[in-house]
Design a protein around this motif. Structure first.
Motif, PDB file in Angstrom:
ATOM      1  N   GLY A  79     -17.307 -17.722   3.574  1.00 58.48           N
ATOM      2  CA  GLY A  79     -17.988 -18.973   3.300  1.00 58.48           C
ATOM      3  C   GLY A  79     -18.397 -19.650   4.601  1.00 58.48           C
ATOM      4  O   GLY A  79     -18.225 -19.108   5.690  1.00 58.48           O
ATOM      5  N   GLU A  80     -18.930 -20.839   4.495  1.00 54.12           N
ATOM      6  CA  GLU A  80     -19.364 -21.582   5.673  1.00 54.12           C
ATOM      7  C   GLU A  80     -18.161 -22.060   6.489  1.00 54.12           C
ATOM      8  O   GLU A  80     -17.081 -22.280   5.948  1.00 54.12           O
ATOM      9  CB  GLU A  80     -20.216 -22.782   5.263  1.00 54.12           C
ATOM     10  CG  GLU A  80     -21.565 -22.414   4.693  1.00 54.12           C
ATOM     11  CD  GLU A  80     -22.463 -21.690   5.694  1.00 54.12           C
ATOM     12  OE1 GLU A  80     -22.460 -22.042   6.895  1.00 54.12           O
ATOM     13  OE2 GLU A  80     -23.167 -20.764   5.268  1.00 54.12           O
ATOM     14  N   MET A  81     -18.373 -22.248   7.770  1.00 53.58           N
ATOM     15  CA  MET A  81     -17.299 -22.707   8.648  1.00 53.58           C
ATOM     16  C   MET A  81     -17.025 -24.192   8.437  1.00 53.58           C
ATOM     17  O   MET A  81     -17.955 -24.970   8.213  1.00 53.58           O
ATOM     18  CB  MET A  81     -17.683 -22.490  10.111  1.00 53.58           C
ATOM     19  CG  MET A  81     -17.699 -21.063  10.535  1.00 53.58           C
ATOM     20  SD  MET A  81     -17.877 -20.892  12.323  1.00 53.58           S
ATOM     21  CE  MET A  81     -19.606 -21.271  12.531  1.00 53.58           C
ATOM     22  N   ASN A  82     -15.746 -24.560   8.587  1.00 54.38           N
ATOM     23  CA  ASN A  82     -15.417 -25.978   8.557  1.00 54.38           C
ATOM     24  C   ASN A  82     -15.764 -26.591   9.923  1.00 54.38           C
ATOM     25  O   ASN A  82     -16.110 -25.884  10.872  1.00 54.38           O
ATOM     26  CB  ASN A  82     -13.946 -26.199   8.188  1.00 54.38           C
ATOM     27  CG  ASN A  82     -12.981 -25.589   9.191  1.00 54.38           C
ATOM     28  OD1 ASN A  82     -13.255 -25.524  10.384  1.00 54.38           O
ATOM     29  ND2 ASN A  82     -11.843 -25.135   8.708  1.00 54.38           N
ATOM     30  N   GLU A  83     -15.667 -27.900  10.058  1.00 53.16           N
ATOM     31  CA  GLU A  83     -16.080 -28.585  11.283  1.00 53.16           C
ATOM     32  C   GLU A  83     -15.257 -28.159  12.498  1.00 53.16           C
ATOM     33  O   GLU A  83     -15.785 -28.032  13.599  1.00 53.16           O
ATOM     34  CB  GLU A  83     -16.020 -30.104  11.104  1.00 53.16           C
ATOM     35  CG  GLU A  83     -17.122 -30.644  10.214  1.00 53.16           C
ATOM     36  CD  GLU A  83     -18.519 -30.226  10.689  1.00 53.16           C
ATOM     37  OE1 GLU A  83     -18.819 -30.328  11.896  1.00 53.16           O
ATOM     38  OE2 GLU A  83     -19.321 -29.775   9.843  1.00 53.16           O
ATOM     39  N   TYR A  84     -13.964 -27.913  12.308  1.00 50.57           N
ATOM     40  CA  TYR A  84     -13.117 -27.478  13.418  1.00 50.57           C
ATOM     41  C   TYR A  84     -13.607 -26.145  13.970  1.00 50.57           C
ATOM     42  O   TYR A  84     -13.757 -25.977  15.183  1.00 50.57           O
ATOM     43  CB  TYR A  84     -11.655 -27.359  12.961  1.00 50.57           C
ATOM     44  CG  TYR A  84     -10.757 -26.772  14.024  1.00 50.57           C
ATOM     45  CD1 TYR A  84     -10.281 -27.569  15.062  1.00 50.57           C
ATOM     46  CD2 TYR A  84     -10.408 -25.427  14.009  1.00 50.57           C
ATOM     47  CE1 TYR A  84      -9.474 -27.041  16.055  1.00 50.57           C
ATOM     48  CE2 TYR A  84      -9.606 -24.882  15.001  1.00 50.57           C
ATOM     49  CZ  TYR A  84      -9.137 -25.699  16.016  1.00 50.57           C
ATOM     50  OH  TYR A  84      -8.358 -25.165  16.998  1.00 50.57           O
ATOM     51  N   ARG A  85     -13.889 -25.203  13.087  1.00 52.84           N
ATOM     52  CA  ARG A  85     -14.369 -23.891  13.523  1.00 52.84           C
ATOM     53  C   ARG A  85     -15.738 -24.002  14.178  1.00 52.84           C
ATOM     54  O   ARG A  85     -16.018 -23.330  15.169  1.00 52.84           O
ATOM     55  CB  ARG A  85     -14.412 -22.921  12.348  1.00 52.84           C
ATOM     56  CG  ARG A  85     -13.038 -22.447  11.922  1.00 52.84           C
ATOM     57  CD  ARG A  85     -13.065 -21.540  10.720  1.00 52.84           C
ATOM     58  NE  ARG A  85     -13.804 -20.318  10.979  1.00 52.84           N
ATOM     59  CZ  ARG A  85     -14.392 -19.588  10.036  1.00 52.84           C
ATOM     60  NH1 ARG A  85     -14.333 -19.953   8.780  1.00 52.84           N
ATOM     61  NH2 ARG A  85     -15.037 -18.499  10.341  1.00 52.84           N
TER      62      ARG A  85
END
Length: 118
Positions: A79-85
């Motif tokens: 899935g899409e990356m979270n903000e930290y990643r």
């Protein structure tokens, strides 16, 4: 099926696949043929039934180019990356700019070409 297997097997398999994809990708365009993709799955013992593979290929090759992009494959699995990643990737991209020949290491000579401490 593949998503579940990959998540169970962990990050090492995904990073290993990434390294393998980069080795097979001779022209460095980030794309793999169906045969190369199938061989990569076999090398990492991720063999799936042919009908499931065909379905997976249709999903990943949405542009119908007969090539699959490693980034698209990763997004399909995780899935899409979270903000930290995303923030981490932005930091790493500075490293990528220093790694001119994409070898995975940066000699001091290359750093000197790009950085001045004055």
């Amino acid at each position: 099926i593949l998503r579940k297997t990959l998540r169970k097997r962990g990050v090492r398999v995904i990073t290993g696949l990434g390294k393998y994809f980069r080795q097979v990708d001779k022209n460095r365009n980030g794309l793999l043929s169906q045969a190369d993709f199938k061989e990569a799955l076999k090398v990492f013992h991720l063999e799936i039934p042919e009908t499931d593979f065909e379905t997976l290929w249709l999903i990943l090759d949405d542009s119908k180019s007969d090539k699959v992009d490693y980034g698209e494959f990763t997004r399909a699995i995780f899935g899409e990356m979270n903000e930290y990643r995303k923030a981490f990737v932005r930091k790493v991209s500075a490293y990528m700019k220093l790694d001119f020949n994409k070898s995975g290491s940066v000699p001091v000579v290359d750093i000197r070409k790009s950085y001045c401490a004055k």
